[in-house]
Scaffold this motif. Structure first.
Motif, mmCIF file in Angstrom:
data_model
loop_
_atom_site.group_PDB
_atom_site.id
_atom_site.type_symbol
_atom_site.label_atom_id
_atom_site.label_comp_id
_atom_site.label_asym_id
_atom_site.label_seq_id
_atom_site.Cartn_x
_atom_site.Cartn_y
_atom_site.Cartn_z
ATOM 1 N N HIS A 52 0.854 -1.199 0.000
ATOM 2 C CA HIS A 52 0.000 0.000 0.000
ATOM 3 C C HIS A 52 0.884 1.242 0.000
ATOM 4 N N ASP A 73 -6.892 -0.103 1.021
ATOM 5 C CA ASP A 73 -6.528 -1.527 1.162
ATOM 6 C C ASP A 73 -5.257 -1.717 1.984
ATOM 7 N N GLN A 75 -2.562 -2.720 4.503
ATOM 8 C CA GLN A 75 -2.403 -3.921 5.327
ATOM 9 C C GLN A 75 -2.375 -3.567 6.815
#
Length: 534
Positions: A52, A73, A75
């Protein structure tokens, strides 16, 4: 073999060039944060194999940076300290970002090694604890000035080679232009919102002032030379320059709003609005909206956002007339607004700071209302900082000739009549009347009398007949005077009102309806000299 490698390198460079050109086209169409992160992840995530990204912007203080774009998105999104990390401001001079600021090329940092440092920044710590191992960070600059950072997080180590770093540097130049454009666009939108808000507020003030002009009596001054009103004037002069809350007490029609305006007009807030709210005339379901405002759609009929009277009076004065009629459930909200100096619109989520001076007025006995539970004691104590009691007209009869003359002059001009006097007999009737409606009742009676009068002198004022129970009550006399004493007092009052002018237009003789020679002889007989009415 060497030719094959050379051809592969040429092909890779051509591919990267095409990528930069195509992504440049996509970035040119980006207008907001969501579109930016969409283009970066869609076009680059597979190419660069990152987990990311994060984009931060240097704050106005030039020593910290804050979140501009986060990857939905990410992590590390499930980390318990994630929200704190993206909401906080972080120092640039942390041993990491200051190095990035000084480098024209992206820098690689090993998160495992950074985690061993006792002062590792939280935004690195949460990514390492979320299973990530490496971050590549590059700066955004414009005109030689660093204004942001682009951090790319990876699960593995040494994922990109030198060519990958060069590609990131090229991409950073393009993304920085897009970020700069988004920031400029947001600034313009913010400025337009401010302009729109000020325009709306100016329109609200214009409408309010128009209504005030239409409904205001427009008195040039408060009439009253008697001792009771002199006490009031002294109190007004003492409290006006301060910011203290004032509570004006008095019967209906005694001029509470005029005193409130006098306080405002002689205060440091005189160049701002004095906004009036009549707590007795507003429907219960509208008082809260009137005071605090509402957001669009907050209730049926709220078709647009509207600021309340507190916001309209910001930096000015809020006059809460008939405060004793405010419903109990709203008294608590008013108390909070006075204590916290902030309001919250109906349907709104944010508190709005206001700087307002409060002047309240009532014809009710608030001590009694508080004792009987109809008025909150804590609100009463908050309002009763500087009370001013206005005397009823029956206790200041010495001012009746001045008030009558004032109203005669005003309504004669308004109605296009040439009436400038009132007969002595009618003036005596006015002085002996009880005046339950106070000055407002006198005003309306004078207006009616001018309409009914045919000559230049009012000879009949249609005073209401006393009620039977009033006829049976013994008359109370505060003092008894001879006819000469009463006549002397009356002549002196007129001379003071005329500022010492005895004869001619607007002189005391004209207002009294007597020849100049008659007034002069009366003054001589009653011992009235110039020093008595200067």
């Amino acid at each position: 073999m060497s030719n094959i490698l050379a051809n592969e390198q040429i092909a890779d460079r051509e591919s990267e060039r095409e990528l930069l050109l195509s992504i440049s086209t996509d970035l040119a169409a980006v207008r907001n944060h969501k579109e930016l992160i969409s283009v970066i992840t869609r076009r680059l995530k597979n190419k660069l194999a990152f987990s990311h990204i994060f984009i931060g912007i240097v704050n106005e203080d030039q020593s910290t940076f804050s979140t501009f774009v986060t990857d939905p998105d990410s992590q590390s999104k499930g980390h318990p300290e994630y929200d704190e990390a993206i909401r906080s401001k972080w120092p640039i001079n942390d041993g990491i970002m200051n190095k990035v600021s000084a480098s024209s090329m992206p820098l690689v940092f090993n998160l495992e090694e950074l985690s061993k440092q006792p002062d590792i920044p939280l935004y690195f710590k949460i990514n390492y604890e979320s299973g990530l191992n490496q971050v590549i960070i590059t700066r955004f600059s414009k005109g030689g000035k660093v204004f942001g950072f682009w951090a790319i997080f990876f699960g593995g180590k040494d994922v990109l080679d030198k060519a990958g770093h060069i590609l990131i540097a090229g991409l950073a130049n393009q993304i920085s232009i897009t970020v700069s454009n988004i920031m400029a666009n947001e600034k313009v939108i913010s400025q337009l919102e401010v302009i729109k808000r000020y325009k709306k507020q100016l329109e609200e003030e214009r409408i309010y002032l128009k209504e005030e002009i239409e409904t205001s009596h427009n008195y040039s001054e408060i009439i009253g030379n008697g001792p009771e009103m002199q006490k009031v004037f002294r109190l007004v002069s003492k409290v006006a320059p301060s910011d203290s809350t004032v509570l004006i007490l008095g019967e209906t029609g005694t001029g509470k709003e005029l005193i409130a305006r006098a306080i405002h007009n002689n205060s440091p807030r005189k160049n701002s609005l004095m906004v009036k709210v009549n707590c007795a005339t507003l429907p219960v379901n509208l008082i809260e909206s009137e005071l605090f405002g509402h957001e669009r759609g907050s209730f049926t009929g709220a078709t647009e956002r509207r600021i309340g009277k507190f916001e309209l009076a910001n930096n000015g004065t809020l006059f809460l007339d008939e405060i004793g009629d405010l419903p109990l459930e709203l008294q608590a909200k008013l108390l909070r607004a006075l204590q916290e100096k902030e309001v919250e619109r109906i349907g709104g989520k944010d508190s709005i700071k206001v700087d307002v001076r409060i002047i309240a007025a009532t014809n009710r006995d608030l001590d009694k209302e508080t004792a009987e539970g109809r008025f909150r004691s804590d609100l009463y104590y908050r309002l009763n900082i500087f009370p001013i009691n206005l005397p009823p007209l029956r206790l200041r009869t010495e001012d009746i000739p001045l008030l009558a003359a004032h109203f005669i002059q005003r309504f004669s001009k308004k109605l296009g009549r040439h009436i400038d006097k009132i007969s002595n007999s009618e003036l005596q009737e006015l002085r002996h009347y009880n005046w339950p409606g106070n000055i407002r009742e006198l005003e309306h009676l004078i207006e009616r009398s001018i309409i009914l009068t045919t000559g230049d002198t009012i000879t009949n004022i249609p005073l209401p007949s006393p009620k039977p129970k009033e006829l049976n009550q013994p008359q109370q006399y505060s003092s008894l005077k001879t006819i000469d004493e009463n006549e002397r007092d009356h002549i002196l009052t007129m001379l003071k009102y005329c500022k010492g002018k005895v004869t001619g237009d607007g002189g005391a003789a004209q207002l009294l309806g007597v020849p100049n020679s008659t007034l002069s002889s009366k003054m001589k007989r009653l011992g009235i000299k110039k020093e008595h009415f200067k």
